[in-house]
Design a protein around this motif. Structure first.
Motif, PDB file in Angstrom:
ATOM      1  N   LEU A  24       0.838  -1.180  -0.094  1.00 42.68           N
ATOM      2  CA  LEU A  24      -0.019  -0.080  -0.040  1.00 42.68           C
ATOM      3  C   LEU A  24       0.748   1.186   0.078  1.00 42.68           C
ATOM      4  CD1 LEU A  24      -2.816  -1.195   2.408  1.00 42.68           C
ATOM      5  CD2 LEU A  24      -3.076  -0.909  -0.116  1.00 42.68           C
ATOM      6  N   LYS A  25       0.392   2.236  -0.719  1.00 48.09           N
ATOM      7  CA  LYS A  25       1.418   3.388  -0.850  1.00 48.09           C
ATOM      8  C   LYS A  25       1.021   4.601  -0.095  1.00 48.09           C
ATOM      9  CE  LYS A  25       3.900   1.893  -4.506  1.00 48.09           C
ATOM     10  NZ  LYS A  25       3.862   0.453  -4.108  1.00 48.09           N
ATOM     11  N   GLY A  26      -0.208   4.881  -0.099  1.00 44.09           N
ATOM     12  CA  GLY A  26      -0.587   6.053   0.488  1.00 44.09           C
ATOM     13  C   GLY A  26      -1.239   5.709   2.213  1.00 44.09           C
ATOM     14  N   HIS A  27      -2.333   6.683   2.403  1.00 47.34           N
ATOM     15  CA  HIS A  27      -3.194   6.491   3.651  1.00 47.34           C
ATOM     16  C   HIS A  27      -4.115   5.278   3.289  1.00 47.34           C
ATOM     17  CE1 HIS A  27      -2.409  11.058   3.415  1.00 47.34           C
ATOM     18  NE2 HIS A  27      -1.227  10.365   3.927  1.00 47.34           N
ATOM     19  N   PHE A  28      -4.303   4.733   4.362  1.00 43.28           N
ATOM     20  CA  PHE A  28      -5.227   3.334   4.216  1.00 43.28           C
ATOM     21  C   PHE A  28      -6.014   3.558   5.713  1.00 43.28           C
ATOM     22  CE2 PHE A  28      -2.928   0.590   6.403  1.00 43.28           C
ATOM     23  CZ  PHE A  28      -1.374   0.779   6.189  1.00 43.28           C
ATOM     24  N   SER A  29      -7.094   2.736   5.612  1.00 44.59           N
ATOM     25  CA  SER A  29      -7.907   2.426   6.810  1.00 44.59           C
ATOM     26  C   SER A  29      -7.928   0.927   6.918  1.00 44.59           C
ATOM     27  CB  SER A  29      -9.434   2.778   6.483  1.00 44.59           C
ATOM     28  OG  SER A  29      -9.992   2.251   5.318  1.00 44.59           O
TER      29      SER A  29
ATOM     30  N   ALA B 171     -10.197   5.571  11.576  1.00 43.35           N
ATOM     31  CA  ALA B 171      -8.426   5.761  11.517  1.00 43.35           C
ATOM     32  C   ALA B 171      -7.995   5.547  10.127  1.00 43.35           C
ATOM     33  CB  ALA B 171      -8.205   4.642  12.502  1.00 43.35           C
ATOM     34  N   HIS B 172      -6.916   6.347   9.852  1.00 46.51           N
ATOM     35  CA  HIS B 172      -6.103   6.211   8.744  1.00 46.51           C
ATOM     36  C   HIS B 172      -4.627   5.779   9.280  1.00 46.51           C
ATOM     37  CE1 HIS B 172      -8.864   8.101   5.893  1.00 46.51           C
ATOM     38  NE2 HIS B 172      -9.575   8.158   6.735  1.00 46.51           N
ATOM     39  N   TYR B 173      -4.140   5.188   8.618  1.00 45.39           N
ATOM     40  CA  TYR B 173      -2.481   4.726   8.933  1.00 45.39           C
ATOM     41  C   TYR B 173      -1.884   4.968   7.538  1.00 45.39           C
ATOM     42  CZ  TYR B 173      -5.228   2.342  12.155  1.00 45.39           C
ATOM     43  OH  TYR B 173      -6.164   1.953  13.496  1.00 45.39           O
ATOM     44  N   GLU B 174      -0.471   4.946   7.887  1.00 38.96           N
ATOM     45  CA  GLU B 174       0.516   5.093   6.464  1.00 38.96           C
ATOM     46  C   GLU B 174       1.733   4.207   7.315  1.00 38.96           C
ATOM     47  OE1 GLU B 174       1.288   8.896   5.369  1.00 38.96           O
ATOM     48  OE2 GLU B 174       2.707   9.213   6.994  1.00 38.96           O
ATOM     49  N   ARG B 175       2.700   3.627   6.215  1.00 35.12           N
ATOM     50  CA  ARG B 175       3.594   3.011   6.757  1.00 35.12           C
ATOM     51  C   ARG B 175       4.569   3.951   7.081  1.00 35.12           C
ATOM     52  NH1 ARG B 175       6.252   0.044   2.366  1.00 35.12           N
ATOM     53  NH2 ARG B 175       4.857   1.214   1.143  1.00 35.12           N
ATOM     54  N   VAL B 176       5.470   3.814   8.185  1.00 38.18           N
ATOM     55  CA  VAL B 176       6.237   5.018   8.584  1.00 38.18           C
ATOM     56  C   VAL B 176       7.554   4.793   7.724  1.00 38.18           C
ATOM     57  CG1 VAL B 176       8.249   5.314  10.308  1.00 38.18           C
ATOM     58  CG2 VAL B 176       5.695   4.754  11.215  1.00 38.18           C
ATOM     59  N   GLU B 177       7.908   3.897   7.114  1.00 37.44           N
ATOM     60  CA  GLU B 177       9.230   4.039   6.059  1.00 37.44           C
ATOM     61  C   GLU B 177       8.562   4.481   4.533  1.00 37.44           C
ATOM     62  OE1 GLU B 177       9.225   0.407   3.238  1.00 37.44           O
ATOM     63  OE2 GLU B 177      11.056   0.567   4.313  1.00 37.44           O
ATOM     64  N   ALA B 178       7.287   4.744   4.435  1.00 41.37           N
ATOM     65  CA  ALA B 178       7.086   4.789   3.168  1.00 41.37           C
ATOM     66  C   ALA B 178       7.616   6.193   2.648  1.00 41.37           C
ATOM     67  CB  ALA B 178       5.527   4.709   2.972  1.00 41.37           C
ATOM     68  N   LYS B 179       7.277   6.978   3.700  1.00 44.24           N
ATOM     69  CA  LYS B 179       7.718   8.613   3.316  1.00 44.24           C
ATOM     70  C   LYS B 179       8.153   9.197   4.794  1.00 44.24           C
ATOM     71  CE  LYS B 179       3.985   9.275   1.008  1.00 44.24           C
ATOM     72  NZ  LYS B 179       2.948  10.210   0.361  1.00 44.24           N
ATOM     73  N   PRO B 180       8.872  10.087   4.676  1.00 48.27           N
ATOM     74  CA  PRO B 180       9.293  11.185   5.609  1.00 48.27           C
ATOM     75  C   PRO B 180       8.232  11.688   6.413  1.00 48.27           C
ATOM     76  CG  PRO B 180       9.823  12.119   3.909  1.00 48.27           C
ATOM     77  CD  PRO B 180       9.499  10.763   3.234  1.00 48.27           C
TER      78      PRO B 180
ATOM     79  N   VAL C 169       5.193  -0.947  17.145  1.00 52.13           N
ATOM     80  CA  VAL C 169       6.464  -1.529  16.906  1.00 52.13           C
ATOM     81  C   VAL C 169       7.098  -0.440  15.783  1.00 52.13           C
ATOM     82  CG1 VAL C 169       6.331  -4.032  17.237  1.00 52.13           C
ATOM     83  CG2 VAL C 169       5.687  -3.189  14.936  1.00 52.13           C
ATOM     84  N   GLY C 170       6.199   0.532  15.517  1.00 53.12           N
ATOM     85  CA  GLY C 170       6.766   1.519  14.572  1.00 53.12           C
ATOM     86  C   GLY C 170       6.499   1.281  13.064  1.00 53.12           C
ATOM     87  N   ILE C 171       5.799   0.187  12.776  1.00 55.34           N
ATOM     88  CA  ILE C 171       5.852  -0.223  11.222  1.00 55.34           C
ATOM     89  C   ILE C 171       4.845   0.839  10.813  1.00 55.34           C
ATOM     90  CG2 ILE C 171       4.796  -1.763   9.651  1.00 55.34           C
ATOM     91  CD1 ILE C 171       5.920  -4.089  11.653  1.00 55.34           C
ATOM     92  N   LEU C 172       3.782   1.218  11.513  1.00 53.78           N
ATOM     93  CA  LEU C 172       2.707   2.205  10.899  1.00 53.78           C
ATOM     94  C   LEU C 172       2.792   3.532  11.819  1.00 53.78           C
ATOM     95  CD1 LEU C 172      -0.406  -0.178  10.125  1.00 53.78           C
ATOM     96  CD2 LEU C 172       1.479   0.570   8.719  1.00 53.78           C
ATOM     97  N   ARG C 173       2.062   4.598  11.336  1.00 51.07           N
ATOM     98  CA  ARG C 173       1.774   5.572  11.942  1.00 51.07           C
ATOM     99  C   ARG C 173       0.463   6.031  11.735  1.00 51.07           C
ATOM    100  NH1 ARG C 173       4.871   9.175   8.292  1.00 51.07           N
ATOM    101  NH2 ARG C 173       6.773   8.713   9.318  1.00 51.07           N
ATOM    102  N   GLU C 174      -0.314   6.607  12.650  1.00 52.67           N
ATOM    103  CA  GLU C 174      -1.795   7.234  12.408  1.00 52.67           C
ATOM    104  C   GLU C 174      -1.719   8.582  11.851  1.00 52.67           C
ATOM    105  OE1 GLU C 174      -3.527   6.085  16.024  1.00 52.67           O
ATOM    106  OE2 GLU C 174      -5.591   6.113  15.017  1.00 52.67           O
ATOM    107  N   VAL C 175      -2.571   8.591  10.798  1.00 50.89           N
ATOM    108  CA  VAL C 175      -2.780   9.939   9.948  1.00 50.89           C
ATOM    109  C   VAL C 175      -4.280  10.302   9.897  1.00 50.89           C
ATOM    110  CG1 VAL C 175      -0.541   9.926   8.978  1.00 50.89           C
ATOM    111  CG2 VAL C 175      -2.438   8.725   8.108  1.00 50.89           C
ATOM    112  N   ILE C 176      -4.415  11.394   9.464  1.00 50.93           N
ATOM    113  CA  ILE C 176      -5.825  12.128   9.252  1.00 50.93           C
ATOM    114  C   ILE C 176      -6.738  11.678  10.450  1.00 50.93           C
ATOM    115  CG2 ILE C 176      -7.361  12.285   7.416  1.00 50.93           C
ATOM    116  CD1 ILE C 176      -4.915  12.794   6.267  1.00 50.93           C
ATOM    117  N   TYR C 177      -6.890  12.702  11.298  1.00 53.96           N
ATOM    118  CA  TYR C 177      -7.613  12.506  12.364  1.00 53.96           C
ATOM    119  C   TYR C 177      -9.204  12.985  12.186  1.00 53.96           C
ATOM    120  CZ  TYR C 177      -4.091  10.553  15.089  1.00 53.96           C
ATOM    121  OH  TYR C 177      -3.208   9.783  15.747  1.00 53.96           O
ATOM    122  N   SER C 178      -9.225  13.895  11.221  1.00 52.70           N
ATOM    123  CA  SER C 178     -10.589  14.767  11.240  1.00 52.70           C
ATOM    124  C   SER C 178     -11.691  13.905  10.139  1.00 52.70           C
ATOM    125  CB  SER C 178     -10.543  15.965  10.722  1.00 52.70           C
ATOM    126  OG  SER C 178      -9.191  16.214   9.857  1.00 52.70           O
ATOM    127  N   GLU C 179     -11.509  12.426  10.129  1.00 51.30           N
ATOM    128  CA  GLU C 179     -12.706  12.005   9.355  1.00 51.30           C
ATOM    129  C   GLU C 179     -13.338  10.878   9.698  1.00 51.30           C
ATOM    130  OE1 GLU C 179     -11.093  10.847   5.309  1.00 51.30           O
ATOM    131  OE2 GLU C 179     -10.451  12.875   5.029  1.00 51.30           O
TER     132      GLU C 179
END
Lengths: 164, 164
Positions: B31-36, B79-88, B66-76
């Motif tokens: 998965l590239k970007g944000h995902f639920s 929950a949305h996630y993205e891979r930590v290593e996918a981008k800075p 374990v830091g593989i994912l982080r949570e992003v986009i809270y206003s929807e």
DNA sequence: ATCTGTGCAAAATGTTTGCAATACA
DNA sequence: TGTATTGCAAACATTTTGCACAGAT
């Protein structure tokens, strides 16, 4: 803000002034900190008022729209609000262990956000800045908070000194 | 990150390596970007895998830990996630009209957050910085959206919910 | 062999909607 | 009067939990 003034505001946006709305506005006017839709309902019921949950859910967005409320605290799975006039704008430090929420203000951040919006031609309506982690007390008392000190971001966002 | 490495990480935290977990990790790795959570499920099903929704929901928190994912986009609202290593690490501008999400980085903000944590003795684990409003295109096409454009270029970013 | 992980179904949240009755302007 | 608002019940979306069975170490 007196709820009279709030009533005038919602009236100006074409909404009717009704008993339930008056009760809800009254209740909100006496709430001090952050609250959820459910909090408003419970608070109302505690004083024998009976505006329904649905009416609250339907009114809250309008109150956001006229600037009586703002939304805060996004990392808890349900909406939290606070009265705009109750306090100046601020951000939140949220302890994941004890749930404590510490507010802070930081003009530098506002400035930076400003700049970013200008760069992107973005017209901001609101922003969220929340830091989650461990408050001083919890960081001390949890024996192994290792791993938690690692930032999810690239920056080294670590505490160095004593709190508050 | 290869899902092998992810497997090793979850193993190190005392979790067993199982078929569903391997499938989920594999799927997330592509998965590239944000995902639920739902996105992961659909993505899995699209390739004929059948890890259940429940298993996904149970695994995601561990992946955060374990830091593989982080949570992003809270206003929807979910929950949305993205891979930590996918981008800075980056923050988000979210258009309320078209839903477009623009990412940005801002070292100054990280620095400021840093300072705030230090002041409060707070041990940060993650932070959210989101600006919601109208992107350039939507701000143009929506006929005067309640004066939202007012500060788009003037550089006066106002407080949450405080734009009126 | 043991104990963790799985998945179904059901519950728990938090929020929204259809609709008939009601109340404001 | 005419339309907006109410409130019930039910739908909804997302996430969590109980439990019996399967599978990893």
């Amino acid at each position: 803000m007196k709820s009279d003034e709030s009533l005038k505001r919602i009236q100006n946006m074409g909404l009717r002034v009704t008993v339930p709305r008056r009760q809800i506005l009254n209740e909100i006017a006496r709430l001090k900190g952050h609250f959820s839709a459910e909090d408003v309902l419970l608070s109302l019921r505690a004083r024998g008022k009976r505006a329904s949950r649905v009416t609250i859910y339907r009114l809250l967005p309008s109150l956001l729209e006229v600037g009586i409320l703002r939304e805060v605290i996004y990392s808890e799975g349900h909406a939290h609000y606070e009265r705009v006039e109750a306090k100046p704008h601020h951000e939140h430090l949220i302890c994941e262990s004890c749930g404590r929420v510490v507010e802070f203000q930081c003009p530098d951040i506002e400035d930076s956000l400003n700049g970013v919006c200008a760069e992107h031609g973005f017209a901001p309506r609101a922003h969220i800045v929340e830091i989650t982690g461990l408050c001083r007390d919890c960081a001390r008392s949890l024996p192994d908070a290792e791993g938690r000190m690692a930032m999810a971001s690239s920056g080294e966002l670590q505490s160095t000194g004593d709190m508050q």
